[in-house]
Design a protein around this motif. Sequence first.
Motif, PDB file in Angstrom:
ATOM      1  N   ILE A  53       9.396  -3.013  12.551  1.00 54.91           N
ATOM      2  CA  ILE A  53       8.582  -1.760  12.338  1.00 54.91           C
ATOM      3  C   ILE A  53       7.357  -2.055  11.539  1.00 54.91           C
ATOM      4  CG2 ILE A  53      10.761  -0.352  12.208  1.00 54.91           C
ATOM      5  CD1 ILE A  53      10.600  -0.773   9.024  1.00 54.91           C
ATOM      6  N   LYS A  54       6.584  -1.060  11.454  1.00 50.52           N
ATOM      7  CA  LYS A  54       5.386  -0.999  10.947  1.00 50.52           C
ATOM      8  C   LYS A  54       5.197   0.389  10.110  1.00 50.52           C
ATOM      9  CE  LYS A  54       1.712  -3.975  12.437  1.00 50.52           C
ATOM     10  NZ  LYS A  54       2.357  -4.791  13.446  1.00 50.52           N
ATOM     11  N   PRO A  55       4.714   0.146   9.071  1.00 43.70           N
ATOM     12  CA  PRO A  55       4.378   1.483   7.838  1.00 43.70           C
ATOM     13  C   PRO A  55       3.206   2.023   8.437  1.00 43.70           C
ATOM     14  CG  PRO A  55       3.607  -0.476   7.100  1.00 43.70           C
ATOM     15  CD  PRO A  55       3.934  -1.057   8.079  1.00 43.70           C
ATOM     16  N   PRO A  56       3.068   3.581   8.146  1.00 43.94           N
ATOM     17  CA  PRO A  56       2.114   4.400   8.476  1.00 43.94           C
ATOM     18  C   PRO A  56       0.910   4.016   7.832  1.00 43.94           C
ATOM     19  CG  PRO A  56       3.725   5.617   7.238  1.00 43.94           C
ATOM     20  CD  PRO A  56       4.496   4.346   7.404  1.00 43.94           C
ATOM     21  N   GLU A  57      -0.262   4.469   8.335  1.00 41.62           N
ATOM     22  CA  GLU A  57      -1.517   4.147   7.913  1.00 41.62           C
ATOM     23  C   GLU A  57      -1.857   4.202   6.479  1.00 41.62           C
ATOM     24  OE1 GLU A  57      -5.011   4.168  10.351  1.00 41.62           O
ATOM     25  OE2 GLU A  57      -5.700   5.609   8.945  1.00 41.62           O
ATOM     26  N   ARG A  58      -1.339   5.341   5.871  1.00 46.62           N
ATOM     27  CA  ARG A  58      -1.655   5.497   4.454  1.00 46.62           C
ATOM     28  C   ARG A  58      -1.003   4.589   3.584  1.00 46.62           C
ATOM     29  NH1 ARG A  58      -3.579   9.490   0.798  1.00 46.62           N
ATOM     30  NH2 ARG A  58      -2.521   9.763  -1.258  1.00 46.62           N
ATOM     31  N   ALA A  59       0.348   4.261   3.945  1.00 48.33           N
ATOM     32  CA  ALA A  59       1.162   3.237   3.319  1.00 48.33           C
ATOM     33  C   ALA A  59       0.363   2.142   3.362  1.00 48.33           C
ATOM     34  CB  ALA A  59       2.452   3.156   3.701  1.00 48.33           C
ATOM     35  N   ASP A  60       0.044   1.551   4.388  1.00 52.51           N
ATOM     36  CA  ASP A  60      -0.846   0.393   4.398  1.00 52.51           C
ATOM     37  C   ASP A  60      -2.094   0.174   3.475  1.00 52.51           C
ATOM     38  OD1 ASP A  60       0.240  -1.600   6.123  1.00 52.51           O
ATOM     39  OD2 ASP A  60      -0.493  -0.695   7.806  1.00 52.51           O
ATOM     40  N   TYR A  61      -2.861   1.431   3.504  1.00 58.59           N
ATOM     41  CA  TYR A  61      -4.002   1.497   2.525  1.00 58.59           C
ATOM     42  C   TYR A  61      -3.281   1.350   1.055  1.00 58.59           C
ATOM     43  CZ  TYR A  61      -7.441   2.114   5.771  1.00 58.59           C
ATOM     44  OH  TYR A  61      -8.641   1.972   6.892  1.00 58.59           O
ATOM     45  N   ILE A  62      -2.440   2.057   0.894  1.00 62.92           N
ATOM     46  CA  ILE A  62      -1.912   1.758  -0.588  1.00 62.92           C
ATOM     47  C   ILE A  62      -1.542   0.381  -0.885  1.00 62.92           C
ATOM     48  CG2 ILE A  62      -0.079   2.747  -2.073  1.00 62.92           C
ATOM     49  CD1 ILE A  62      -0.027   5.362  -0.757  1.00 62.92           C
ATOM     50  N   ARG A  63      -0.651  -0.258   0.065  1.00 61.04           N
ATOM     51  CA  ARG A  63      -0.191  -1.453  -0.391  1.00 61.04           C
ATOM     52  C   ARG A  63      -1.377  -2.300  -0.598  1.00 61.04           C
ATOM     53  NH1 ARG A  63       4.236  -3.071   4.520  1.00 61.04           N
ATOM     54  NH2 ARG A  63       5.777  -1.828   3.693  1.00 61.04           N
ATOM     55  N   VAL A  64      -2.350  -2.402   0.151  1.00 64.55           N
ATOM     56  CA  VAL A  64      -3.727  -3.184   0.051  1.00 64.55           C
ATOM     57  C   VAL A  64      -4.359  -2.926  -1.445  1.00 64.55           C
ATOM     58  CG1 VAL A  64      -6.062  -3.601   0.773  1.00 64.55           C
ATOM     59  CG2 VAL A  64      -4.180  -3.571   2.440  1.00 64.55           C
TER      60      VAL A  64
ATOM     61  N   ARG B 176       8.603  -0.432   0.037  1.00 61.90           N
ATOM     62  CA  ARG B 176       9.875  -0.206   1.071  1.00 61.90           C
ATOM     63  C   ARG B 176       9.777  -0.574   2.493  1.00 61.90           C
ATOM     64  NH1 ARG B 176      11.192   0.062  -3.341  1.00 61.90           N
ATOM     65  NH2 ARG B 176      12.221   1.650  -4.571  1.00 61.90           N
ATOM     66  N   PHE B 177      10.803  -0.943   3.206  1.00 59.12           N
ATOM     67  CA  PHE B 177      10.679  -1.527   4.676  1.00 59.12           C
ATOM     68  C   PHE B 177       9.985  -0.247   5.211  1.00 59.12           C
ATOM     69  CE2 PHE B 177      14.364  -3.679   2.543  1.00 59.12           C
ATOM     70  CZ  PHE B 177      13.686  -4.732   2.165  1.00 59.12           C
ATOM     71  N   GLY B 178       8.761  -0.389   5.931  1.00 60.03           N
ATOM     72  CA  GLY B 178       8.296   0.806   6.459  1.00 60.03           C
ATOM     73  C   GLY B 178       7.463   1.792   5.708  1.00 60.03           C
ATOM     74  N   GLY B 179       7.102   1.408   4.312  1.00 62.24           N
ATOM     75  CA  GLY B 179       6.447   2.267   3.734  1.00 62.24           C
ATOM     76  C   GLY B 179       6.266   2.047   1.970  1.00 62.24           C
ATOM     77  N   VAL B 180       5.993   2.885   1.353  1.00 60.47           N
ATOM     78  CA  VAL B 180       6.082   2.585   0.017  1.00 60.47           C
ATOM     79  C   VAL B 180       6.965   3.382  -0.651  1.00 60.47           C
ATOM     80  CG1 VAL B 180       3.790   1.588  -0.368  1.00 60.47           C
ATOM     81  CG2 VAL B 180       3.872   3.983  -0.650  1.00 60.47           C
ATOM     82  N   PHE B 181       7.348   3.173  -2.007  1.00 61.57           N
ATOM     83  CA  PHE B 181       8.324   3.932  -2.748  1.00 61.57           C
ATOM     84  C   PHE B 181       8.042   5.442  -2.702  1.00 61.57           C
ATOM     85  CE2 PHE B 181       9.296   5.528  -7.217  1.00 61.57           C
ATOM     86  CZ  PHE B 181      10.278   6.001  -7.066  1.00 61.57           C
ATOM     87  N   GLN B 182       6.856   5.862  -3.064  1.00 61.57           N
ATOM     88  CA  GLN B 182       6.242   7.342  -3.313  1.00 61.57           C
ATOM     89  C   GLN B 182       4.846   7.281  -3.268  1.00 61.57           C
ATOM     90  OE1 GLN B 182       7.646   8.953  -7.150  1.00 61.57           O
ATOM     91  NE2 GLN B 182       5.828   8.074  -7.972  1.00 61.57           N
ATOM     92  N   ASP B 183       4.342   8.496  -2.910  1.00 65.77           N
ATOM     93  CA  ASP B 183       2.697   8.549  -2.737  1.00 65.77           C
ATOM     94  C   ASP B 183       2.141   8.380  -3.886  1.00 65.77           C
ATOM     95  OD1 ASP B 183       0.444   8.892  -1.702  1.00 65.77           O
ATOM     96  OD2 ASP B 183       1.045  10.654  -0.309  1.00 65.77           O
TER      97      ASP B 183
ATOM     98  N   LYS C 163      -6.815   8.013   3.970  1.00 67.32           N
ATOM     99  CA  LYS C 163      -6.709   9.601   4.387  1.00 67.32           C
ATOM    100  C   LYS C 163      -5.404   9.977   3.801  1.00 67.32           C
ATOM    101  CE  LYS C 163      -9.683   9.103   8.522  1.00 67.32           C
ATOM    102  NZ  LYS C 163      -9.440   7.559   8.529  1.00 67.32           N
ATOM    103  N   ASP C 164      -5.024  11.276   3.964  1.00 69.46           N
ATOM    104  CA  ASP C 164      -3.844  11.782   3.706  1.00 69.46           C
ATOM    105  C   ASP C 164      -2.957  11.459   4.854  1.00 69.46           C
ATOM    106  OD1 ASP C 164      -4.190  12.734   1.202  1.00 69.46           O
ATOM    107  OD2 ASP C 164      -5.095  14.684   1.759  1.00 69.46           O
ATOM    108  N   GLY C 165      -1.685  11.583   4.682  1.00 62.90           N
ATOM    109  CA  GLY C 165      -0.653  11.222   5.646  1.00 62.90           C
ATOM    110  C   GLY C 165       0.597  10.840   4.874  1.00 62.90           C
TER     111      GLY C 165
END
Lengths: 579, 218, 217
Positions: free
Chosen positions: A299-310, A367-374, A492-494
């Motif tokens: 799986i892959k996280p959505p884009e916003r999660a990727d940015y937050i991760r970085v 989290r697998f496929g994202g982050v815990f919260q925005d 971006k938002d998402g």
Amino acid sequence: MAMSEQVSVSQIPAFHEIYADQVKLDDREGYEGFIIPAEFLVQFAQAIKSKWGYDFLSSVTAVDYFPDMMEVVYHAYRSLGGPALVFKVQVSREDSVVPSLVSVFPGAELQEREAWDLMGIRFENHPDLRRILMWEGFAGHPLRKDWKEPYFEEENKPFSSRWPEGVAVRSETLNPYGSNVQYPKDFDPETWTPEADESLYLGLKSFKENDGLDTEKIIINLGPQHPSTHGVFRMAALLDGETIVDLKPVCGYLHRNHEKIGERNTYLQNMPFTDRLDYISSMSNNFGYALAVEKLLGIKPPERADYIRVIMAELTRIASHFMTTGFLLNDLGAFFTPALYALKERELILDVFEAASGSRMMCNYFRFGGVFQDLPEGLLEVIRDLAFNRLPKKIDEMDALLTENEIVRSRCIGIGVLTAEEAIALSASGPVLRGSGVPYDIRKADPYSIYDRFDFDVAVRYHGDIFDRYLVRIEEIRQSIRIIQQAVTQIKDGPIFDGKSQYSFKVPPGEAYGRVEGPKGELGFYLVSNGQANPWRYHVRAPSFINLTSLRQMSLGEKVADVVAVLGSIDIVLGEVDR
Amino acid sequence: MAMDEINKAGVTIPPELQGQIAITTLDKIYNWSRSNSLWPMMFGLACCAIEMIITAASRYDFSRFGMEVMRPSPRQADIMIVSGTVTKKMVPQIVRLYNQMSEPRYVLAMGACASGGGPFKEGYNVVSGIDKFIPVDIYIPGCPPTPQALLHGLIIMQKKIERQKLSDADWYKKDVDNEIPVPILGPDLIDPRKYALIKEQTHKPAFQVVEEVQNGDE
Amino acid sequence: MSGSGKGILKGLGITLKHFIETYTVDRKEGKNRYFTEEGILSRRTPDTKGVFTVQYPEEKAPLPEAFRYIPFLVYDVGEDGNRDIRCTSCGICAKVCPPQCIWITRRTDEETGKPMKEPSQFMIDVDICMNCGLCAEYCPFEAIRMDHDYEIANVDRMKHHIFDLEKLLKPASYYKAIRPVQVEREEAEKREKEAKKEAARAAAAAAKAKKDAENNS
Ligand code: SF4
Ligand code: SF4
Ligand code: SF4
């Protein structure tokens, strides 16, 4: 770079065809790489190193396929970049003997000792095969699947006694000794003589050369309780006068059994445990682990999660490098002023982590496929403010405070030198490797997540001394600030998560190795899944631990007082060294 | 402010001398001076140690409590902040350090690990709480306790010290031996105080062991 | 030693600047810099200068809403003043807890002996808890949440640090006070769900009425 070169770097040769007689393709479902017979291993290693450019042996570990066999797993890279070459050796569980690769890749030394200690794999011709994390005399090899710890409850979590009829029974009550111990049958404590440190001291090279002056060599121990060792780390050094003749790192004083606990945990339960590896940079540990599990799950996280991760991972790098720089100066004797300035910036970054994840240090945010919260409202503005206004100014200030300082220069330049060849051979990574002139940064060499979208440079310096490692860190802070600036502009938002986060899930069988460029170096997670909700094997390739392999090389010929600074410049965190 | 703290209640000081003299009891001034110059040992074990350093750094700054003098030597330290996971390999050294501290000495278990084993409790190399070996005065839960939580623990420690009395202080008595036997690393960690128990358990006939396991399962 | 010492002087200049700033900033910002809420906040912004210290215990650093320490259990106050525990004893938190420090005993009905949707005992060993927040994240009933109270140091572990149901229970109003945004979000979600259910019910009723009408005709 020419096209043909690029292809050759990212392609793995078909070794099962080249060495058709000996090498087999690992064709188990979900697995990759090659299976090498034990007799052929050393020859194979020499060949990949000299003929195919795989000069960097990153990770050595073992898997216990109870009850069938033991498997030793190697990950090698080209220092030019590209994906990993994975190769494995399979041996029986009863008589697990594998030839040592230290003669080809000296960087395997500590890792092979670890595999011996925890898995009971004997590496033939290893120069110093002693236990490393546990002590000599400890009963058993704890990572073997049939070895049970004293507080053993069940093979896998969750334990059934917790609910629905959970009665709070402390593990102490269940153990006949009332504490976390167990002894073999017929063991008599009164006749037990503890293993002294003899074997350690015998391993130190005795100094033969005679320069006309007869001096007595002495062994001194720094640590485990020593203000300069950054925790509970110990070095046994052989001295001639004040000069280091030989040195051995002694670790394990913070061995918290991360991997054994990790194999009982579910995949999700391991996430907060990874925070406690390199406890200064929990976000980037989360990152590596999340990548490895996402690889298994596909799986892959959505884009916003990727940015937050970085953004979080780079903030972590800044905080960690600030702290390292401050404490390096502590080690040099500039007690606390630079460290206080550095910690002040770190505090402001920790405020961001706390607002996003709830905890300053133990973020448990991915989290697998994202982050815990925005990100909560207004936090992005704070990050923006930090990245555009505060941090660039502060790093310039730090630079001005230290870089030209004559004392710092004379204590750091030319001390603790590690050449580029040695650094690669000793499997060093991170700022240690780049300070020695090897421009290897996983974010560029084998890009993960969305790092290919950002414009940044790999920080490199060429002398391989303490000062260059320091300069690399300062430069990396600048580059990280650049990345954050781009990320906060592009984000971006998402959604931050596709669907709903699950607390327990089955993972398809197979293996995965996820690695990130952590602040300390290559942080890798090697996972083997057997299709259950708990990993079968969970191994951490800890950069600070493996960077310690080069400590001896850096310290030889230096004065005792400089070893402290050399250690500070490697930047170890004991939670990760000992795990 | 300090004057108010140490002045003995019930004794009135004439107005012209107020602020210049203090009338107090020996106990009070003794405890007041001790609790406001607690020197911690510079001694970090794991993640919690980072939070301890942060407590010493500028944002939380425990020098406001007279604690900034971190001593690397146990001989000069008053309080041992056990900040982090205590492993079996490390515990002999910790006990030795504790034995080397001079009385009156205090121990503060910082974080879940030092208090009760913490998240790594089940690990084979982890001691579930430093109180298995040395007496602990204050336990601070949290993983890690935030710097403010540590400060709160230290304030409680000060309060505890202020309640102590010279007359029954252990450390001025004769023949009180608080030396703790140093654990030994065997096939597993050996506590010298438990020799008899260990021998009894390991020399049990096999069937009895089995029986006990079964009973334990019930 | 090489060089003229210029580098050292430059560094000393920076420390001197920091030193002087602690006074100038204090003078400029006046009395409100300490022991007031804005004062504490002004020392946490990205452009803070001068004294950085939070004067705990007189001042306390503000906690962000997400802050987590030890978990607590939420109860609503019923109309008759009874405590209405939200926890249904579903066991998810005990299953997800990484160090397995939650023990739940499910209550059984005293008369029928049937298991009830309520815990009779709920224990958390806070000296094992790693404050990870997973229990709160995955509880489907908003029954367990992470507390903000970190001042729980004590002198006896066994007596004070194994939290039982009594110690864990806190009213929903407290929850709302420490986590207003989260409560707001949860309530909005609940309303949305209700509305959806309502709509579905209305649609079903309409369909039924239509069908009835069709049948009748
Ligand atoms: S209590 Fe938590 S933060 Fe402290 S040492 Fe243990 S694991 Fe680390
Ligand atoms: S998950 Fe929530 S409802 Fe279920 S047992 Fe835990 S607290 Fe109770
Ligand atoms: S916070 Fe984490 S460790 Fe603590 S009770 Fe909840 S799930 Fe368990």
